[in-house]
Design a protein around this motif. Structure first.
Motif, short mmCIF file in Angstrom:
data_model
loop_
_atom_site.label_atom_id
_atom_site.label_comp_id
_atom_site.label_asym_id
_atom_site.label_seq_id
_atom_site.Cartn_x
_atom_site.Cartn_y
_atom_site.Cartn_z
N LEU B 23 -21.78 -15.33 66.08
CA LEU B 23 -22.98 -15.15 65.58
C LEU B 23 -24.01 -14.45 66.30
CD1 LEU B 23 -23.58 -19.10 64.98
CD2 LEU B 23 -23.53 -17.33 63.27
N ILE B 24 -23.74 -14.09 67.69
CA ILE B 24 -24.56 -13.36 68.25
C ILE B 24 -24.28 -11.73 67.97
CG2 ILE B 24 -25.07 -12.34 70.67
CD1 ILE B 24 -24.92 -15.36 71.69
N ILE B 25 -22.77 -11.61 68.04
CA ILE B 25 -22.42 -10.19 67.77
C ILE B 25 -22.93 -9.90 66.13
CG2 ILE B 25 -20.20 -8.94 67.32
CD1 ILE B 25 -18.84 -10.35 69.51
N LEU B 26 -22.69 -10.83 65.37
CA LEU B 26 -23.24 -10.69 63.76
C LEU B 26 -24.67 -10.16 63.86
CD1 LEU B 26 -22.18 -11.07 60.79
CD2 LEU B 26 -23.06 -13.28 61.10
N GLU B 27 -25.57 -11.00 64.41
CA GLU B 27 -27.07 -10.43 64.44
C GLU B 27 -27.05 -9.22 64.97
OE1 GLU B 27 -29.17 -11.45 62.21
OE2 GLU B 27 -27.78 -13.10 61.68
N VAL B 32 -19.87 -5.44 60.24
CA VAL B 32 -18.68 -4.19 60.59
C VAL B 32 -18.36 -4.40 62.28
CG1 VAL B 32 -19.01 -2.84 58.74
CG2 VAL B 32 -20.53 -2.57 60.90
N GLY B 33 -19.30 -4.74 63.02
CA GLY B 33 -19.04 -4.98 64.51
C GLY B 33 -18.27 -6.06 64.90
N LEU B 34 -17.79 -6.84 63.96
CA LEU B 34 -16.92 -8.19 64.39
C LEU B 34 -15.76 -8.19 63.93
CD1 LEU B 34 -18.25 -10.71 65.17
CD2 LEU B 34 -18.50 -11.64 62.93
N GLY B 35 -14.98 -7.97 65.00
CA GLY B 35 -13.55 -8.08 65.06
C GLY B 35 -13.03 -9.21 65.94
N LEU B 36 -11.96 -9.72 65.77
CA LEU B 36 -11.29 -10.58 66.39
C LEU B 36 -10.93 -10.33 67.92
CD1 LEU B 36 -9.02 -12.80 63.78
CD2 LEU B 36 -10.98 -13.70 65.03
N ARG B 37 -10.66 -9.20 68.18
CA ARG B 37 -10.32 -8.63 69.37
C ARG B 37 -11.49 -8.50 70.31
NH1 ARG B 37 -5.77 -6.28 70.80
NH2 ARG B 37 -4.05 -6.39 69.56
N ASP B 38 -12.70 -7.80 69.69
CA ASP B 38 -13.85 -7.66 70.44
C ASP B 38 -14.64 -9.15 70.83
OD1 ASP B 38 -14.04 -4.99 69.63
OD2 ASP B 38 -14.47 -5.69 67.62
N ALA B 40 -12.50 -12.09 71.15
CA ALA B 40 -11.75 -12.59 72.26
C ALA B 40 -12.39 -11.84 73.57
CB ALA B 40 -10.38 -12.12 72.09
N ARG B 41 -12.77 -10.64 73.66
CA ARG B 41 -13.11 -9.83 74.85
C ARG B 41 -14.75 -10.50 75.41
NH1 ARG B 41 -13.44 -4.64 73.28
NH2 ARG B 41 -11.00 -4.66 72.77
N ALA B 42 -15.52 -10.76 74.33
CA ALA B 42 -16.68 -11.22 74.43
C ALA B 42 -16.87 -12.81 75.22
CB ALA B 42 -17.66 -11.38 73.13
N VAL B 43 -15.98 -13.53 74.70
CA VAL B 43 -15.72 -14.85 75.21
C VAL B 43 -14.63 -15.10 76.57
CG1 VAL B 43 -14.84 -17.23 74.65
CG2 VAL B 43 -16.12 -15.75 72.98
N GLY B 44 -14.16 -14.05 76.65
CA GLY B 44 -13.22 -13.74 77.97
C GLY B 44 -11.94 -14.66 77.76
N VAL B 45 -11.41 -14.45 76.75
CA VAL B 45 -10.08 -14.99 76.32
C VAL B 45 -9.04 -14.05 75.87
CG1 VAL B 45 -10.77 -17.43 76.09
CG2 VAL B 45 -10.60 -15.81 74.10
N SER B 46 -7.89 -14.37 75.96
CA SER B 46 -6.77 -13.30 75.66
C SER B 46 -6.85 -12.99 74.00
CB SER B 46 -5.41 -14.02 75.60
OG SER B 46 -5.27 -14.80 74.59
N ALA B 47 -6.32 -11.68 73.79
CA ALA B 47 -6.57 -11.38 72.46
C ALA B 47 -6.02 -12.23 71.25
CB ALA B 47 -6.06 -9.77 72.30
N ALA B 48 -5.05 -12.83 71.68
CA ALA B 48 -4.23 -13.83 70.92
C ALA B 48 -5.03 -14.96 70.68
CB ALA B 48 -2.88 -14.02 71.25
N ALA B 49 -5.78 -15.47 71.58
CA ALA B 49 -6.51 -16.93 71.57
C ALA B 49 -7.35 -17.24 70.27
CB ALA B 49 -7.27 -17.00 72.75
N PRO B 50 -8.04 -16.35 69.81
CA PRO B 50 -8.80 -16.43 68.77
C PRO B 50 -8.01 -16.77 67.34
CG PRO B 50 -9.82 -14.51 69.71
CD PRO B 50 -8.56 -14.89 70.35
N TYR B 51 -6.79 -16.22 67.32
CA TYR B 51 -5.77 -16.42 66.27
C TYR B 51 -5.57 -18.03 66.10
CZ TYR B 51 -5.77 -11.56 65.25
OH TYR B 51 -6.22 -10.21 64.81
N ARG B 52 -5.67 -18.74 67.10
CA ARG B 52 -5.41 -20.17 67.21
C ARG B 52 -6.36 -21.09 66.24
NH1 ARG B 52 -5.59 -20.77 72.87
NH2 ARG B 52 -4.08 -19.24 73.53
N LEU B 105 -26.43 -12.98 59.12
CA LEU B 105 -25.88 -14.18 58.88
C LEU B 105 -26.17 -14.69 57.15
CD1 LEU B 105 -24.34 -16.82 59.49
CD2 LEU B 105 -26.38 -17.73 60.35
N PHE B 106 -27.55 -14.64 57.04
CA PHE B 106 -27.74 -14.83 55.61
C PHE B 106 -27.25 -13.88 54.60
CE2 PHE B 106 -30.90 -14.38 52.08
CZ PHE B 106 -31.14 -15.51 51.79
#
Lengths: 186, 186
Positions: B23-27, B32-38, B40-52, B105-106
């Motif tokens: 939500l923070i990245i989106l605002e 367009v700036g919102l990818g699952l890899r970025d 993961a990096r922002a939250v500090g988990v592995s690139a694969a973790a969001p896919y769970r 978001l809107f």
């Protein structure tokens, strides 16, 4: 400036022909499908020819939006001049039906990418459309402005919600009848 | 399923943490700036973790839109429950201010790309927001629906026109006061 020897277009004709072809491409393929080269091909002139009239893709989009606002204003003026029993409702219906029949042009006209500040021709064309609404609303300067903004918000919102597929129609429900009901309801 | 040994997140926490970060990245950067890899990096988990939690970028966007509609509904429910003197005006103002404070978001919530048909969770969340409005409007089934659609069109249109910079504010004019005037004018 003249068009090339074997072009069938005079200078003024070519600009108009380019705009007409661009409007068709815009509705068929959306803004992304619209390039000056494809346009030249569609009209049957050299790739350089469109640049005599539009020095960039942005200039072409601006000219299309201006044309859109001029047609939009003309449609609303014609309805206002026909003395309909409920002028606001008639104008509102014209607004929404214009949006639905010219979806991509309508989106372009109100695109935040095409900033109206710094584009005086576009600003004027857009203001003229608002003035038609403003004139029908009547009232003094401040009240009339607020009422016209409220009416604008309603018909613009209805247009966008319908264009974006947000309003779920009921089985067998007629879009045009629903528009008339919504516009007439306040 | 469990998160990796050195992740600070439990399963449920990670989903929530991903959504909050998204939500923070989106605002800040837009869709367009919102990818699952970025993310993961922002939250500090592995690139694969969001896919769970989100099997694709589309699934993440859908979950964000659902979260958006839930917060939107909650904001409107809270206003409706506070018994304001003019419930429709209060609800309308809440709608427009939510849009302006959560612009990207809107836009995502009402994006035509994120089709609500075939996404039952999103459809339900969106319908719940409309139902709040529908409930405050009252009336019988058909009249109430039309009135609610008209009110929705107005506040949605006002939101979009303001977000897209189409309404020119006068010098020194306060946006929030203008919103209240426009909403109160019909």
């Amino acid at each position: 400036m003249s068009t090339s020897a074997n072009s069938p277009y005079h200078h003024g004709n070519l600009r108009q022909a380019l705009l007409e072809a661009a409007l068709i491409i815009l509705e068929k393929e959306g803004e992304v499908g619209l390039g000056l080269r494809d346009l030249a091909r569609a009209v049957g002139v050299s790739a350089a020819a469109p640049y005599r009239h539009f020095d960039s893709r942005a200039a072409l989009l601006e000219a299309l939006a201006v044309t859109g606002f001029q047609r939009f204003s003309a449609a609303m003026e014609a309805v206002a001049a026909s003395n309909p029993p409920d002028p606001m409702a008639a104008l509102g219906k014209t607004y929404v039906l214009f949006a639905l029949s010219n979806a991509n042009l309508f989106r372009l006209m109100f695109s935040p990418q095409l900033k109206k500040d710094g584009r005086p021709g576009l600003r004027m064309a857009a203001d003229a459309a608002f003035d038609t609404l403003r004139h029908v609303v009547g009232g003094d300067m401040q009240t009339g402005r607020i009422k016209a903004l409220a009416a604008w918000a309603k018909v613009h919102g209805l247009s966008i919600l319908l264009l974006d597929g947000q309003i779920a129609l009921r089985a067998g429900e007629d879009t045009e009848a629903l528009i008339a009901e919504i516009i007439g309801s306040l």
